[in-house]
Write a protein that holds these residues in place. Structure first.
Motif, PDB file in Angstrom:
ATOM      1  N   UNK A   1       0.848  -1.065   0.189  1.00  0.00           N
ATOM      2  CA  UNK A   1       0.073   0.017  -0.035  1.00  0.00           C
ATOM      3  C   UNK A   1       0.802   1.177  -0.091  1.00  0.00           C
ATOM      4  N   UNK A   2       0.447   2.292  -0.511  1.00  0.00           N
ATOM      5  CA  UNK A   2       1.102   3.714  -0.621  1.00  0.00           C
ATOM      6  C   UNK A   2       1.328   4.297   0.980  1.00  0.00           C
ATOM      7  N   UNK A   3       0.150   4.586   1.326  1.00  0.00           N
ATOM      8  CA  UNK A   3       0.068   5.284   2.758  1.00  0.00           C
ATOM      9  C   UNK A   3      -1.193   5.456   3.145  1.00  0.00           C
ATOM     10  N   UNK A   4      -1.514   5.632   4.375  1.00  0.00           N
ATOM     11  CA  UNK A   4      -2.790   6.013   4.947  1.00  0.00           C
ATOM     12  C   UNK A   4      -2.861   7.347   5.497  1.00  0.00           C
ATOM     13  N   UNK A  67      -0.506   0.736  -6.574  1.00  0.00           N
ATOM     14  CA  UNK A  67      -0.620   0.785  -5.159  1.00  0.00           C
ATOM     15  C   UNK A  67      -1.622   1.661  -4.767  1.00  0.00           C
ATOM     16  N   UNK A  68      -2.068   1.620  -3.478  1.00  0.00           N
ATOM     17  CA  UNK A  68      -3.118   2.235  -3.012  1.00  0.00           C
ATOM     18  C   UNK A  68      -2.897   3.277  -1.853  1.00  0.00           C
ATOM     19  N   UNK A  69      -3.858   4.443  -1.617  1.00  0.00           N
ATOM     20  CA  UNK A  69      -3.871   5.254  -0.813  1.00  0.00           C
ATOM     21  C   UNK A  69      -5.147   4.907   0.146  1.00  0.00           C
ATOM     22  N   UNK A  70      -4.851   4.590   1.429  1.00  0.00           N
ATOM     23  CA  UNK A  70      -5.953   4.613   2.431  1.00  0.00           C
ATOM     24  C   UNK A  70      -6.571   5.591   2.901  1.00  0.00           C
ATOM     25  N   UNK A  71      -7.854   6.420   2.774  1.00  0.00           N
ATOM     26  CA  UNK A  71      -8.417   7.471   3.490  1.00  0.00           C
ATOM     27  C   UNK A  71      -9.229   7.079   4.648  1.00  0.00           C
ATOM     28  N   UNK A  72      -9.038   7.716   5.603  1.00  0.00           N
ATOM     29  CA  UNK A  72      -9.675   7.618   6.728  1.00  0.00           C
ATOM     30  C   UNK A  72     -10.313   8.860   7.194  1.00  0.00           C
ATOM     31  N   UNK A 281       7.846  11.647   1.972  1.00  0.00           N
ATOM     32  CA  UNK A 281       9.288  11.316   1.315  1.00  0.00           C
ATOM     33  C   UNK A 281       9.227   9.795   0.900  1.00  0.00           C
ATOM     34  N   UNK A 282       8.199   9.701   0.000  1.00  0.00           N
ATOM     35  CA  UNK A 282       7.899   8.334  -0.720  1.00  0.00           C
ATOM     36  C   UNK A 282       8.348   8.308  -1.914  1.00  0.00           C
ATOM     37  N   UNK A 283       8.802   7.060  -2.630  1.00  0.00           N
ATOM     38  CA  UNK A 283       9.077   6.884  -3.998  1.00  0.00           C
ATOM     39  C   UNK A 283       8.338   5.782  -4.466  1.00  0.00           C
ATOM     40  N   UNK A 284       8.285   5.484  -5.729  1.00  0.00           N
ATOM     41  CA  UNK A 284       7.520   4.235  -6.442  1.00  0.00           C
ATOM     42  C   UNK A 284       8.569   3.539  -7.216  1.00  0.00           C
ATOM     43  N   UNK A 285       8.723   2.169  -7.246  1.00  0.00           N
ATOM     44  CA  UNK A 285       9.515   1.383  -8.070  1.00  0.00           C
ATOM     45  C   UNK A 285       8.556   0.196  -8.591  1.00  0.00           C
ATOM     46  N   UNK A 286       8.768  -0.177  -9.733  1.00  0.00           N
ATOM     47  CA  UNK A 286       7.837  -1.151 -10.518  1.00  0.00           C
ATOM     48  C   UNK A 286       8.477  -2.526 -10.932  1.00  0.00           C
ATOM     49  N   UNK A 293       1.981  -6.708 -13.619  1.00  0.00           N
ATOM     50  CA  UNK A 293       2.982  -5.292 -13.688  1.00  0.00           C
ATOM     51  C   UNK A 293       2.355  -4.460 -12.353  1.00  0.00           C
ATOM     52  N   UNK A 294       3.153  -4.367 -11.373  1.00  0.00           N
ATOM     53  CA  UNK A 294       2.876  -3.827 -10.176  1.00  0.00           C
ATOM     54  C   UNK A 294       3.439  -2.496  -9.780  1.00  0.00           C
ATOM     55  N   UNK A 295       3.047  -1.604  -9.041  1.00  0.00           N
ATOM     56  CA  UNK A 295       3.732  -0.621  -8.400  1.00  0.00           C
ATOM     57  C   UNK A 295       3.927  -0.509  -6.854  1.00  0.00           C
ATOM     58  N   UNK A 296       5.222  -0.386  -6.504  1.00  0.00           N
ATOM     59  CA  UNK A 296       5.413  -0.758  -5.086  1.00  0.00           C
ATOM     60  C   UNK A 296       5.800   0.992  -4.517  1.00  0.00           C
ATOM     61  N   UNK A 297       5.550   0.993  -3.219  1.00  0.00           N
ATOM     62  CA  UNK A 297       5.683   2.375  -2.511  1.00  0.00           C
ATOM     63  C   UNK A 297       6.797   1.888  -1.323  1.00  0.00           C
ATOM     64  N   UNK A 298       7.861   2.771  -1.431  1.00  0.00           N
ATOM     65  CA  UNK A 298       9.003   2.686  -0.429  1.00  0.00           C
ATOM     66  C   UNK A 298       9.521   4.092   0.179  1.00  0.00           C
ATOM     67  N   UNK A 299       9.963   4.516   1.378  1.00  0.00           N
ATOM     68  CA  UNK A 299      10.553   5.387   1.565  1.00  0.00           C
ATOM     69  C   UNK A 299      11.709   5.903   0.816  1.00  0.00           C
ATOM     70  N   UNK A 300      12.199   7.172   0.550  1.00  0.00           N
ATOM     71  CA  UNK A 300      13.225   7.515  -0.002  1.00  0.00           C
ATOM     72  C   UNK A 300      14.395   7.027   0.578  1.00  0.00           C
TER      73      UNK A 300
END
Length: 366
Positions: A1-4, A67-72, A281-286, A293-300
């Protein structure tokens, strides 16, 4: 997941309307009275990644996984929330669970939608919410600091270490500043995050404007932008009403035409996504192959083994190397084989710091 991301603000500022639009649902009842949202509504939405679909167009995997963002969507806060007024305790508890805060501020006038203070003033509203959060943090931290100081007199080294992050935060709060402005010793950022202080959360301000001001903003949103700039924060100008209209359009071409007619280049979700990635401070790799084909989110600053671990712990444990192609090279060479032939694929080891847009294949052995 991206972030919440927790969506907060005073009642009747457009939080639930924005949540519904961003998540393309009607999960959060939007009504003209305080505390319409009682339990936090949670929605996940795919992050718009143009690069992901560019890669997919070349490899034609069986599926594409963004990747996904979770909104609350968190209940509206009122003065006295730190003392339990309104839904105060529940509101404050919900905020502790999110990684970032999207603070919605009303920047439009309307005779049809009441304001809890009778007049529209986004700066006053922002200060109301932040004051309640700071009071809650101050009361919580004072108790913990007192307990830690008592343990330090008995020679407790762990308590001494915690005081090194708690005392700067307490100083900031006593000075009327949020905890995120505290001067935390270098290398102690993780310990600081473990305190779970409300005002330590990264904040983006969302200026909710009327439809006519969606592209240019207005005098109210300009004040919010000034406040954000003075704090080194991020401001996103959005019309929740327009975002609600966008989600009714099924055809992408129709959406683009509608946005263009309003002078907008992209929808609010794209802007919030970009702001959130910058804020945290996140980045995306694939990754790409025949199956997906997938996107992944990790910290810089994430190194290759830890990026592999975002996929599966075995990948990190048995990491050998990461076969890596930059996004631009992948597209220019029409995929993996073309990049190999052009000498654009690199074998990266444990010390490699992943770059935004990297297309990666991990080799491992367990």
């Amino acid at each position: 997941m991206g972030f919440n991301c927790g969506i907060i603000g005073l009642p009747n500022v457009g939080k639930s309307t924005l949540f519904n639009a961003l998540t393309a649902t009607q999960a959060a009842e939007a009504s003209n009275f305080p505390f319409c949202t009682i339990e936090p509504n949670v929605g996940r939405v795919a992050v718009p990644h143009v690069r992901l679909y560019d890669i997919f167009d070349i490899t034609r995997s069986e599926k594409v996984v963004p990747t996904q963002i979770e909104f609350v969507d968190i209940a509206g806060l009122v003065r006295g929330a730190s003392k339990g007024e309104g839904l105060g305790n529940q509101f404050l508890g919900n905020i502790r669970e999110v990684e970032a805060i999207a603070h919605v501020l009303r920047c439009f006038e309307s005779d049809d939608i009441t304001h809890v203070d009778g007049t529209v003033d986004p700066i006053r509203d922002a200060e109301t919410v932040e004051t309640e959060l700071m009071i809650a943090d101050l009361e919580s931290l004072e108790k913990r600091v007192d307990a830690a100081r008592r343990r330090v007199t008995g020679g407790d080294k762990a308590a001494m270490d915690m005081l090194a992050v708690m005392e700067p935060a307490l100083t900031a709060l006593n000075d009327g500043r949020p905890a995120r402005t505290a001067d935390i010793p270098q290398g102690r950022e993780d310990a600081f995050r473990q305190l779970q202080l409300l005002t330590a959360k990264p904040v983006m301000y969302i200026a909710n404007v009327d439809e006519e001001s969606a592209a240019t903003g207005n005098s109210l949103s300009a004040r919010v932008e000034e406040k954000a700039a003075s704090e080194g924060a991020i401001c996103v100008v959005i019309s929740a009403a327009i975002e609600s209209e966008i989600v009714q359009l099924a055809d992408e071409a129709e959406k683009e035409e509608f946005l263009g007619s309003l002078g907008l280049e992209e929808a609010g979700l794209d802007r919030i996504k970009n702001a959130g990635y910058e804020l945290l401070h996140l980045i995306t790799f694939f990754t790409t192959g025949p199956k997906e084909t997938r996107a992944w989110t990790v910290p810089q600053g994430t190194k290759a083994p830890q990026a592999a671990g975002a996929i599966h712990t075995d990948f990190e444990r048995g990491f050998i190397r990461a076969e890596t192609i930059g996004y631009d090279d992948f597209i220019a060479c029409n995929g993996e084989q073309g990049a190999k032939d052009a000498g654009k694929m690199r074998a990266e080891g444990r010390g490699y710091v992943v770059k935004d847009g990297d297309v990666m294949l991990f080799r491992f052995n367990v």
